[in-house]
Design an enzyme around this catalytic site. Structure first.
Site, PDB file in Angstrom:
ATOM      1  N   ASP A 195      39.440 -72.420  59.614  1.00 13.22           N
ATOM      2  CA  ASP A 195      38.774 -71.568  58.996  1.00 13.22           C
ATOM      3  C   ASP A 195      38.598 -72.460  57.409  1.00 13.22           C
ATOM      4  OD1 ASP A 195      40.888 -71.375  57.585  1.00 13.22           O
ATOM      5  OD2 ASP A 195      40.742 -69.229  57.536  1.00 13.22           O
ATOM      6  N   GLU A 225      40.812 -73.180  55.396  1.00 12.83           N
ATOM      7  CA  GLU A 225      41.953 -73.119  54.623  1.00 12.83           C
ATOM      8  C   GLU A 225      42.918 -74.225  54.377  1.00 12.83           C
ATOM      9  OE1 GLU A 225      41.988 -68.218  54.402  1.00 12.83           O
ATOM     10  OE2 GLU A 225      43.689 -69.169  55.274  1.00 12.83           O
ATOM     11  N   HIS A 247      42.189 -80.552  26.516  1.00  8.85           N
ATOM     12  CA  HIS A 247      40.909 -80.285  25.786  1.00  8.85           C
ATOM     13  C   HIS A 247      41.218 -79.661  24.359  1.00  8.85           C
ATOM     14  CE1 HIS A 247      36.494 -80.428  25.219  1.00  8.85           C
ATOM     15  NE2 HIS A 247      36.659 -79.125  24.912  1.00  8.85           N
ATOM     16  N   ASP A 253      31.602 -87.399  18.778  1.00  9.38           N
ATOM     17  CA  ASP A 253      31.597 -85.866  17.967  1.00  9.38           C
ATOM     18  C   ASP A 253      32.677 -85.570  17.439  1.00  9.38           C
ATOM     19  OD1 ASP A 253      33.202 -84.959  20.172  1.00  9.38           O
ATOM     20  OD2 ASP A 253      31.958 -83.938  21.109  1.00  9.38           O
ATOM     21  N   LYS A 277      27.363 -83.895  16.644  1.00  9.51           N
ATOM     22  CA  LYS A 277      26.381 -83.526  17.614  1.00  9.51           C
ATOM     23  C   LYS A 277      26.131 -82.185  17.765  1.00  9.51           C
ATOM     24  CE  LYS A 277      29.216 -82.530  21.547  1.00  9.51           C
ATOM     25  NZ  LYS A 277      29.624 -82.921  23.138  1.00  9.51           N
ATOM     26  N   ARG A 320      25.501 -79.162  20.839  1.00 11.82           N
ATOM     27  CA  ARG A 320      25.147 -79.019  22.018  1.00 11.82           C
ATOM     28  C   ARG A 320      24.063 -78.097  22.377  1.00 11.82           C
ATOM     29  NH1 ARG A 320      27.121 -80.430  26.382  1.00 11.82           N
ATOM     30  NH2 ARG A 320      28.875 -81.241  25.929  1.00 11.82           N
TER      31      ARG A 320
END
Length: 291
Positions: free
Chosen positions: A34, A36, A125, A165, A188, A190
């Site tokens: 399936d 998985e 990040h 940036d 910058k 966005r």
């Protein structure tokens, strides 16, 4: 100590095992009819087990793989599990942007923490989101390894490192410091998920070799617009450098077509432009965190 590496982490895993003088064992991966996923690790593990896996696209699939691989390591006898997730999916969803939304990265961090004693990631990040993990977590930087590579490759050239940036300013500063060259950053705004506007800013780039550096390149929109702004100011040869080369939506083609000579990336995610390994700083973090 043994290093277990999934298919998304095998290159970094091999280099990490060499740095740690540890045994490397690939994780067997298969699927049920399936679709998985199922993974298999060596049975009868003991001691410290380091699991190397990156949540590169497809992120949801690789999140599940991270969870079940860490569970397999724990269930098969590992006394200490250190998760190496160089690229953490959902890291940009670190706050609630609209009413009714989750803090997605917090949910991901908790899930990955469930079967780990410690976690190491690379150029997260937003480093402040380490608090979302339920175990000791360390965010290591690729700046030194990128800087060493650039210093050797561009030795003798009039090089300048630019962040596209404000968010990339600190990484640009660290990389430039290792190279012993100047740095600066653009500004910058966005406009959408892959559309940005670079605000005019006078930079000393005329005729110089310019390396634009950021923590990740996703669609490449920011880099393309930054390149346009730098060419307008007379920049010489342009290079794009990053820690995480996701390169979605034909980003590599866009970057090279927009005037970049080359893309320079690390091995945090599988990509064809990998030139720098983050194994040295990750190995140091493993040694610091291992009980």
């Amino acid at each position: 100590m043994i290093v277990l590496a999934t298919s998304e982490g095998v290159k970094l895993g091999r280099r990490l095992a060499e740095e740690l003088d540890a045994e490397l064992a690939p994780v067997e991966e298969d699927r049920f009819p399936d679709g998985e996923q199922i993974v298999r690790v060596p049975p009868e593990l003991d001691g410290t087990v380091v699991v190397v896996h990156s949540m590169s696209p497809p992120q949801d699939e690789n999140l599940v793989k991270a969870i079940i691989t860490l569970d397999a390591a724990r269930e098969n006898g590992a006394e200490e599990v250190i998760a190496i997730v160089p690229y953490m999916a959902y890291s940009r969803q670190d706050r609630r942007f609209e009413p009714g939304e989750p803090v997605s990265f917090r949910a991901v961090a908790r899930a990955v923490s469930a079967n780990a004693d410690a976690l190491i990631t690379v150029d997260l990040h937003e480093p402040g989101t380490l608090k979302y993990f339920d175990v000791p977590a360390e965010n290591v930087s690729a700046a030194e390894e990128l800087g060493k590579y650039l210093a050797e490759r561009f030795e003798g050239e009039d090089l300048v490192v630019i962040g596209p940036d404000e968010g990339a300013r600190e990484l640009a500063r660290e990389v430039a410091s290792i190279c012993g060259v100047e740095y600066d950053h653009l500004e910058k705004k966005r406009l959408s998920g892959d559309e940005v506007e670079i605000h005019p800013k006078e930079l000393d780039v005329e005729g110089r070799t310019v390396v634009l550096v950021d923590d990740m390149i996703d669609t490449g929109g920011t880099m393309v617009e930054a390149a346009r702004a730098l060419r307008d100011q007379g920049a010489g040869t342009l290079y794009a450098a990053c820690t995480h080369a996701l390169l979605t939506r034909n980003a590599a083609t866009r970057l090279l077509a927009s005037g970049f000579e080359d893309i320079i990336a690390t091995d945090t995610v599988p990509n064809p432009f990998e030139k720098v390994s983050v194994a040295p700083p990750v190995a140091e973090a493993v040694e610091n965190l291992s009980g």
